[in-house]
Design a protein around this motif. Sequence first.
Motif, PDB file in Angstrom:
ATOM      1  N   LEU A  63     -10.544  -1.652  11.156  1.00  0.00           N
ATOM      2  CA  LEU A  63      -9.543  -0.715  10.644  1.00  0.00           C
ATOM      3  C   LEU A  63      -8.341  -1.449  10.077  1.00  0.00           C
ATOM      4  CD1 LEU A  63      -9.507   2.111  13.362  1.00  0.00           C
ATOM      5  CD2 LEU A  63     -10.259   2.328  10.994  1.00  0.00           C
ATOM      6  N   ILE A  64      -7.884  -2.475  10.780  1.00  0.00           N
ATOM      7  CA  ILE A  64      -6.704  -3.214  10.350  1.00  0.00           C
ATOM      8  C   ILE A  64      -6.999  -4.040   9.103  1.00  0.00           C
ATOM      9  CG2 ILE A  64      -5.096  -5.048  11.018  1.00  0.00           C
ATOM     10  CD1 ILE A  64      -5.372  -4.010  13.919  1.00  0.00           C
ATOM     11  N   ALA A  65      -8.215  -4.588   9.019  1.00  0.00           N
ATOM     12  CA  ALA A  65      -8.559  -5.457   7.896  1.00  0.00           C
ATOM     13  C   ALA A  65      -8.974  -4.694   6.644  1.00  0.00           C
ATOM     14  CB  ALA A  65      -9.690  -6.407   8.310  1.00  0.00           C
ATOM     15  N   ASP A  66      -9.273  -3.409   6.761  1.00  0.00           N
ATOM     16  CA  ASP A  66      -9.752  -2.624   5.622  1.00  0.00           C
ATOM     17  C   ASP A  66      -8.654  -2.492   4.563  1.00  0.00           C
ATOM     18  OD1 ASP A  66     -10.803  -0.831   3.827  1.00  0.00           O
ATOM     19  OD2 ASP A  66     -11.562   0.551   5.348  1.00  0.00           O
ATOM     20  N   PRO A  67      -8.891  -2.968   3.332  1.00  0.00           N
ATOM     21  CA  PRO A  67      -7.868  -2.862   2.279  1.00  0.00           C
ATOM     22  C   PRO A  67      -7.418  -1.431   2.020  1.00  0.00           C
ATOM     23  CG  PRO A  67      -9.656  -4.342   1.606  1.00  0.00           C
ATOM     24  CD  PRO A  67     -10.109  -3.665   2.874  1.00  0.00           C
ATOM     25  N   ALA A  68      -8.286  -0.466   2.285  1.00  0.00           N
ATOM     26  CA  ALA A  68      -7.924   0.933   2.037  1.00  0.00           C
ATOM     27  C   ALA A  68      -6.823   1.414   2.971  1.00  0.00           C
ATOM     28  CB  ALA A  68      -9.163   1.827   2.181  1.00  0.00           C
ATOM     29  N   ASN A  69      -6.612   0.702   4.086  1.00  0.00           N
ATOM     30  CA  ASN A  69      -5.611   1.129   5.066  1.00  0.00           C
ATOM     31  C   ASN A  69      -4.292   0.385   4.932  1.00  0.00           C
ATOM     32  OD1 ASN A  69      -7.550   2.854   6.195  1.00  0.00           O
ATOM     33  ND2 ASN A  69      -8.309   1.254   7.568  1.00  0.00           N
ATOM     34  N   ARG A  70      -4.196  -0.516   3.984  1.00  0.00           N
ATOM     35  CA  ARG A  70      -3.000  -1.350   3.892  1.00  0.00           C
ATOM     36  C   ARG A  70      -1.735  -0.548   3.645  1.00  0.00           C
ATOM     37  NH1 ARG A  70      -5.443  -6.127   0.041  1.00  0.00           N
ATOM     38  NH2 ARG A  70      -6.521  -7.326   1.660  1.00  0.00           N
ATOM     39  N   ASN A  71      -1.840   0.541   2.881  1.00  0.00           N
ATOM     40  CA  ASN A  71      -0.644   1.309   2.564  1.00  0.00           C
ATOM     41  C   ASN A  71      -0.054   1.996   3.780  1.00  0.00           C
ATOM     42  OD1 ASN A  71      -2.804   3.093   2.746  1.00  0.00           O
ATOM     43  ND2 ASN A  71      -1.842   4.585   1.385  1.00  0.00           N
ATOM     44  N   MET A  72      -0.808   2.044   4.891  1.00  0.00           N
ATOM     45  CA  MET A  72      -0.310   2.685   6.105  1.00  0.00           C
ATOM     46  C   MET A  72       0.215   1.686   7.124  1.00  0.00           C
ATOM     47  SD  MET A  72      -3.115   5.663   6.900  1.00  0.00           S
ATOM     48  CE  MET A  72      -2.156   6.107   8.353  1.00  0.00           C
ATOM     49  N   LEU A  73      -0.178   0.414   7.011  1.00  0.00           N
ATOM     50  CA  LEU A  73       0.087  -0.551   8.067  1.00  0.00           C
ATOM     51  C   LEU A  73       1.191  -1.524   7.673  1.00  0.00           C
ATOM     52  CD1 LEU A  73      -3.603  -1.339   9.092  1.00  0.00           C
ATOM     53  CD2 LEU A  73      -2.021   0.306  10.123  1.00  0.00           C
ATOM     54  N   PRO A  74       1.983  -1.972   8.650  1.00  0.00           N
ATOM     55  CA  PRO A  74       3.040  -2.945   8.348  1.00  0.00           C
ATOM     56  C   PRO A  74       2.445  -4.280   7.925  1.00  0.00           C
ATOM     57  CG  PRO A  74       2.802  -2.668  10.723  1.00  0.00           C
ATOM     58  CD  PRO A  74       1.936  -1.618  10.085  1.00  0.00           C
ATOM     59  N   GLN A  75       3.153  -4.976   7.066  1.00  0.00           N
ATOM     60  CA  GLN A  75       2.694  -6.260   6.553  1.00  0.00           C
ATOM     61  C   GLN A  75       3.600  -7.380   7.051  1.00  0.00           C
ATOM     62  OE1 GLN A  75      -0.156  -6.436   4.679  1.00  0.00           O
ATOM     63  NE2 GLN A  75      -0.300  -4.224   5.045  1.00  0.00           N
ATOM     64  N   THR A  76       3.062  -8.592   7.049  1.00  0.00           N
ATOM     65  CA  THR A  76       3.859  -9.746   7.435  1.00  0.00           C
ATOM     66  C   THR A  76       4.244 -10.537   6.198  1.00  0.00           C
ATOM     67  OG1 THR A  76       3.959 -11.620   8.969  1.00  0.00           O
ATOM     68  CG2 THR A  76       1.904 -11.305   7.733  1.00  0.00           C
ATOM     69  N   LEU A  77       4.982 -11.614   6.413  1.00  0.00           N
ATOM     70  CA  LEU A  77       5.443 -12.443   5.309  1.00  0.00           C
ATOM     71  C   LEU A  77       4.270 -12.986   4.512  1.00  0.00           C
ATOM     72  CD1 LEU A  77       7.936 -13.940   4.012  1.00  0.00           C
ATOM     73  CD2 LEU A  77       7.363 -15.835   5.533  1.00  0.00           C
ATOM     74  N   SER A  78       4.282 -12.751   3.201  1.00  0.00           N
ATOM     75  CA  SER A  78       3.229 -13.256   2.332  1.00  0.00           C
ATOM     76  C   SER A  78       3.593 -14.606   1.734  1.00  0.00           C
ATOM     77  CB  SER A  78       2.946 -12.254   1.209  1.00  0.00           C
ATOM     78  OG  SER A  78       1.948 -12.736   0.342  1.00  0.00           O
ATOM     79  N   GLY A  79       4.851 -14.800   1.402  1.00  0.00           N
ATOM     80  CA  GLY A  79       5.269 -16.068   0.820  1.00  0.00           C
ATOM     81  C   GLY A  79       6.696 -15.999   0.324  1.00  0.00           C
ATOM     82  N   PHE A  80       7.048 -16.952  -0.540  1.00  0.00           N
ATOM     83  CA  PHE A  80       8.413 -17.054  -1.048  1.00  0.00           C
ATOM     84  C   PHE A  80       8.412 -17.052  -2.574  1.00  0.00           C
ATOM     85  CE2 PHE A  80       8.805 -18.739   3.198  1.00  0.00           C
ATOM     86  CZ  PHE A  80      10.033 -18.282   3.619  1.00  0.00           C
ATOM     87  N   LEU A  81       9.274 -16.222  -3.131  1.00  0.00           N
ATOM     88  CA  LEU A  81       9.560 -16.275  -4.557  1.00  0.00           C
ATOM     89  C   LEU A  81      10.516 -17.438  -4.792  1.00  0.00           C
ATOM     90  CD1 LEU A  81      10.374 -12.507  -4.884  1.00  0.00           C
ATOM     91  CD2 LEU A  81       8.408 -13.562  -5.955  1.00  0.00           C
ATOM     92  N   HIS A  82      10.249 -18.220  -5.801  1.00  0.00           N
ATOM     93  CA  HIS A  82      11.185 -19.286  -6.140  1.00  0.00           C
ATOM     94  C   HIS A  82      11.031 -19.604  -7.610  1.00  0.00           C
ATOM     95  CE1 HIS A  82       8.329 -22.826  -6.305  1.00  0.00           C
ATOM     96  NE2 HIS A  82       7.574 -21.922  -5.715  1.00  0.00           N
ATOM     97  N   THR A  83      11.932 -20.394  -8.123  1.00  0.00           N
ATOM     98  CA  THR A  83      11.919 -20.733  -9.541  1.00  0.00           C
ATOM     99  C   THR A  83      12.036 -22.235  -9.714  1.00  0.00           C
ATOM    100  OG1 THR A  83      14.310 -20.407  -9.669  1.00  0.00           O
ATOM    101  CG2 THR A  83      12.920 -18.542 -10.278  1.00  0.00           C
ATOM    102  N   SER A  84      11.595 -22.702 -10.846  1.00  0.00           N
ATOM    103  CA  SER A  84      11.802 -24.097 -11.228  1.00  0.00           C
ATOM    104  C   SER A  84      12.502 -24.120 -12.577  1.00  0.00           C
ATOM    105  CB  SER A  84      10.473 -24.854 -11.295  1.00  0.00           C
ATOM    106  OG  SER A  84       9.632 -24.297 -12.298  1.00  0.00           O
ATOM    107  N   PHE A  85      13.236 -25.177 -12.806  1.00  0.00           N
ATOM    108  CA  PHE A  85      13.997 -25.297 -14.043  1.00  0.00           C
ATOM    109  C   PHE A  85      13.358 -26.351 -14.929  1.00  0.00           C
ATOM    110  CE2 PHE A  85      17.559 -27.007 -16.593  1.00  0.00           C
ATOM    111  CZ  PHE A  85      17.938 -25.839 -17.229  1.00  0.00           C
TER     112      PHE A  85
END
Length: 395
Positions: free
Chosen positions: A65-87
């Motif tokens: 149930l937790i791993a099913d992509p169809a249920n993602r919109n109902m379940l809390p998510q954890t940190l996926s990563g960091f947005l950053h930029t390069s010059f």
Amino acid sequence: MTESSTAADFPIPAAQHQTYQVQPSGATAAVAALFTDDLILEILSRVPARSLHRFKCVSVLWRDLIADPANRNMLPQTLSGFLHTSFCGSAYHHHFARVSGGVAPYDPSLPYLQPNKYKDMTQVDACNGFVLYRGCTKKVAPWYRADEDCRFVVCNPTTGRWVELPPQPQAPAGRHSHIRGLAFDPAVSSSFHVLHFEEAYSSSMIGVSIYSSRTGAWSYRDSGMAEEVELFSRTRCVFVGGVLYLIGFLPGINDDYVLLAVDMMGKVWKTIRVPYPRRFGMIGSSQGCLHYAISSVNEVELWCLKDCDSKEWVLKHTSSIDKLMGMTVKNYRVIGIHPDCDTIFLVPCRGHTLIAYDMQHQEVGCILDLEKNSTQRFLPYVPLFSESLADANGR
């Protein structure tokens, strides 16, 4: 704009990878049978993301149930990563450094944000799944701060929904602003706020313009503070418990660092002293509280603000970073704090590596190679699958 090509999973202790089947008694089994999948999902949607990962070990049913992509919109998510930029050359390029498995990082080039209209997009802030950008209709130099050709845009990269904010009222003569923050908590409300802090040319903070998605308009509030505070240009805003925090300093002989706290109405303003006021640290939201991490040559400390009203700090962990120093023989600075556990993220002061360090267990986690010439601003991103972003643009 390109996406970071290096990815690693945020480590989960080995014990959490095991699935334990508990054989219920007859009465317990009868009660458990009353819980439908929908009811279980409703319960799981109300627990923190860290607990959700642990609950995968309860049973095969819960794991699926937790791993099913169809249920993602109902379940809390954890940190996926960091947005950053390069010059590079005369422009910034957007990237995504992925630190957790599961959800694939979104396209940082933001193809849905009208590329024909916005010639330049600057990452400003991120908060609980929403990202604040400053879009300019002309290609401008990174140090360009005039607002005539620029608008703020708030978007949910996971769903591709976005809204362009109305023009901000022109600041009175003698004032300038370069610190903006995004405030959003989907557990409380679907509305969000954008705060644009104004400073006098003497650099003292004097007030804030606040955009509310509920009213669709900007309003202005004077700070009304007796204490003179100057905002630190590299600070990022952190929204916790209805209050936005950012780092400033008290001008004077010592220029001690402090936290500035303001509510979403701009009525309540506070300054909070920080541990080691002469050393710059990193603030972040973790486990529902404001945290403060500060590193030196020999160690790193993690503090928690026990109570905003009492302004009391509690030291949670002190760790030697000799292990990190021995790996690359460089000094490190903290660029982020994990929202669900006592893990901090560091980058070398001269280098292109991002390292996760578990303060509680004294362990080094994922190590990512970053693009060269990466900037100092890293924005944590937690996916949000809700379609609740109210946008006047109809997207």
